[in-house]
Design a protein around this motif. Structure first.
Motif, PDB file in Angstrom:
ATOM      1  N   HIS A  37       0.862  -1.164   0.000  1.00  0.00           N
ATOM      2  CA  HIS A  37       0.000   0.000   0.000  1.00  0.00           C
ATOM      3  C   HIS A  37       0.906   1.224   0.000  1.00  0.00           C
ATOM      4  N   ARG A  38       0.350   2.362  -0.343  1.00  0.00           N
ATOM      5  CA  ARG A  38       1.149   3.582  -0.311  1.00  0.00           C
ATOM      6  C   ARG A  38       0.322   4.753   0.199  1.00  0.00           C
ATOM      7  N   GLN A  39       1.035   5.722   0.732  1.00  0.00           N
ATOM      8  CA  GLN A  39       0.381   6.917   1.216  1.00  0.00           C
ATOM      9  C   GLN A  39       1.216   8.134   0.839  1.00  0.00           C
ATOM     10  N   ALA A  40       0.617   8.994   0.034  1.00  0.00           N
ATOM     11  CA  ALA A  40       1.252  10.236  -0.353  1.00  0.00           C
ATOM     12  C   ALA A  40       0.830  11.336   0.616  1.00  0.00           C
ATOM     13  N   PRO A  41       1.604  12.402   0.732  1.00  0.00           N
ATOM     14  CA  PRO A  41       1.257  13.488   1.647  1.00  0.00           C
ATOM     15  C   PRO A  41      -0.134  14.041   1.362  1.00  0.00           C
ATOM     16  N   GLY A  42      -0.951  14.127   2.420  1.00  0.00           N
ATOM     17  CA  GLY A  42      -2.284  14.674   2.284  1.00  0.00           C
ATOM     18  C   GLY A  42      -3.296  13.749   1.662  1.00  0.00           C
ATOM     19  N   THR A  88       5.154   9.049  -6.070  1.00  0.00           N
ATOM     20  CA  THR A  88       5.863   9.445  -4.862  1.00  0.00           C
ATOM     21  C   THR A  88       4.982   9.226  -3.641  1.00  0.00           C
ATOM     22  N   ALA A  89       5.498   8.460  -2.687  1.00  0.00           N
ATOM     23  CA  ALA A  89       4.721   8.112  -1.493  1.00  0.00           C
ATOM     24  C   ALA A  89       5.593   7.270  -0.567  1.00  0.00           C
ATOM     25  N   VAL A  90       5.068   7.040   0.623  1.00  0.00           N
ATOM     26  CA  VAL A  90       5.637   6.019   1.490  1.00  0.00           C
ATOM     27  C   VAL A  90       4.922   4.709   1.171  1.00  0.00           C
ATOM     28  N   TYR A  91       5.690   3.686   0.920  1.00  0.00           N
ATOM     29  CA  TYR A  91       5.146   2.380   0.551  1.00  0.00           C
ATOM     30  C   TYR A  91       5.246   1.445   1.751  1.00  0.00           C
ATOM     31  N   PHE A  92       4.109   0.823   2.062  1.00  0.00           N
ATOM     32  CA  PHE A  92       4.013  -0.054   3.219  1.00  0.00           C
ATOM     33  C   PHE A  92       3.757  -1.486   2.766  1.00  0.00           C
ATOM     34  N   CYS A  93       4.494  -2.394   3.349  1.00  0.00           N
ATOM     35  CA  CYS A  93       4.233  -3.812   3.152  1.00  0.00           C
ATOM     36  C   CYS A  93       3.148  -4.246   4.123  1.00  0.00           C
ATOM     37  N   GLN A  94       2.286  -5.148   3.692  1.00  0.00           N
ATOM     38  CA  GLN A  94       1.178  -5.613   4.525  1.00  0.00           C
ATOM     39  C   GLN A  94       0.997  -7.110   4.328  1.00  0.00           C
TER      40      GLN A  94
END
Length: 113
Positions: A37-42, A88-94
């Motif tokens: 999964h990923r999360q970009a700012p905002g 561009t984002a933080v990518y999270f392993c799940q």
């Protein structure tokens, strides 16, 4: 309990490639889902890709990203090609094991010229 450790993030130019890796602290059945999964700012966190019996991709990455796993190494990988600024984002392993969701700490991917 499962710990997930990601690696492989970094800075890449548009059109470039990166491969993310995620290693689990113990074996995970191939039928259990692992994903990215990923999360970009905002923005809200969104599914990039997951794999259980078969892979599933988010609409924005289908055709550019490939998820695959190596059960012998308790690992899941995300090959990212043709990267754009929007990636561009933080990518999270799940991983979902026994109906419990586990998450890694995240790895930053920055697409910049």
């Amino acid at each position: 309990q499962v710990q997930l450790v990601e690696s492989g993030g970094g800075v890449v130019q548009p059109g470039g490639s990166l491969r993310l890796s995620c290693v689990a602290s113990r074996s995970i059945d191939s039928r259990d889902v692992m994903g990215w999964h990923r999360q970009a700012p905002g923005k809200q966190r969104e599914l990039v890709a997951s794999i259980g019996r078969w892979p599933i991709y988010g609409d924005s990455v289908e055709g550019r990203f490939t998820i695959f796993r190596d059960s012998a190494k308790n690992a899941v990988y995300l090959q990212m090609n043709s990267l754009t600024f929007e990636d561009t984002a933080v990518y999270f392993c799940q991983a979902t094991v026994g109906s419990v969701d586990y998450w890694g700490q995240g790895t930053q991917v920055t697409v910049s010229s």
